[in-house]
Write a protein that holds these residues in place. Structure first.
Motif, mmCIF file in Angstrom:
data_model
loop_
_atom_site.group_PDB
_atom_site.id
_atom_site.type_symbol
_atom_site.label_atom_id
_atom_site.label_comp_id
_atom_site.label_asym_id
_atom_site.label_seq_id
_atom_site.Cartn_x
_atom_site.Cartn_y
_atom_site.Cartn_z
ATOM 1 N N VAL A 120 0.862 -1.181 0.000
ATOM 2 C CA VAL A 120 0.000 0.000 0.000
ATOM 3 C C VAL A 120 0.901 1.235 0.000
ATOM 4 O O VAL A 120 1.724 1.395 0.904
ATOM 5 N N LYS A 141 -0.709 -7.913 -4.459
ATOM 6 C CA LYS A 141 -1.668 -6.818 -4.535
ATOM 7 C C LYS A 141 -0.933 -5.520 -4.262
ATOM 8 O O LYS A 141 -0.166 -5.419 -3.313
ATOM 9 N N TYR A 143 -1.690 -1.305 -4.006
ATOM 10 C CA TYR A 143 -2.626 -0.193 -3.925
ATOM 11 C C TYR A 143 -1.811 1.075 -3.721
ATOM 12 O O TYR A 143 -0.876 1.081 -2.925
ATOM 13 N N LYS A 145 -2.234 5.622 -3.672
ATOM 14 C CA LYS A 145 -2.904 6.889 -3.938
ATOM 15 C C LYS A 145 -1.971 7.770 -4.759
ATOM 16 O O LYS A 145 -0.738 7.568 -4.736
ATOM 17 N N ALA A 153 2.237 0.402 -10.899
ATOM 18 C CA ALA A 153 2.027 -0.737 -9.983
ATOM 19 C C ALA A 153 3.052 -1.839 -10.222
ATOM 20 O O ALA A 153 3.676 -2.327 -9.283
#
Length: 173
Positions: A120, A141, A143, A145, A153
């Motif tokens: 993240v 995964k 994530y 902002k 990614a």
């Protein structure tokens, strides 16, 4: 580990395991040091039994300054025992314009697997392969902002083809 330049650097080593650790704020050069900050860097780690798994890393903005949070630099596992980067939970990275979450094949490498990791806001990139062969990214995964240093990614690129030759046998799934 808390407020460290880097959590661990393993150089010219084998059978290295960095597992089940909690790391808060890799400060890198933030506090006057000249070293780039990694939670873990394997630098020329070779052979069987190498792992960076089940760690938690949290880097708070303004209190940390990471480059690659996990870097496998010029390191080589084996076909029967690839270097494993598994089940890590990473939150926060940057503000480097080149660093990010997990990089396999940094410069080059072989027989490396990153799987089941959750990232993240890890930095400029989430997870990637910088070169080498027999590399796998599986079930990760990412994530993030929007931030001024956030870019992509997943990155697959042979950054050192002149030194190590063409990359091959790369799997992303």
């Amino acid at each position: 580990f808390e407020n460290v330049q880097s959590g661990m650097v393993a150089h010219n080593s084998q059978a290295i395991k960095f597992e089940y650790n909690d790391v808060t704020n890799v400060v890198g050069p933030l506090k006057g040091g000249d070293k780039i900050g990694n939670m873990v860097q394997f630098d020329k780690v070779v052979g069987a039994g190498n792992s960076i798994s089940y760690n938690v890393a949290e880097n708070l903005a303004g209190q940390s300054s990471t480059e690659d949070i996990i870097s496998l630099y010029d390191s080589h596992g084996t076909a029967q025992s690839p270097i494993m980067v598994k089940g890590n939970w990473i939150r926060g990275g940057g503000p480097s314009s080149s660093g990010g979450g997990i990089i396999l094949g940094d410069k080059t490498g072989s027989y490396q697997i990153a799987e089941d990791n959750i990232l993240v806001d890890p930095g400029q990139y989430g997870i990637g392969i910088g070169g080498g062969n027999n590399m796998t990214l599986r079930n990760n995964k990412v994530y993030a902002k929007p931030q001024y240093f956030t870019n992509v990614a997943i990155s697959i690129c042979n950054w050192s083809e002149k030194q190590s030759g063409p990359s091959h046998s790369i799997t992303v799934e």
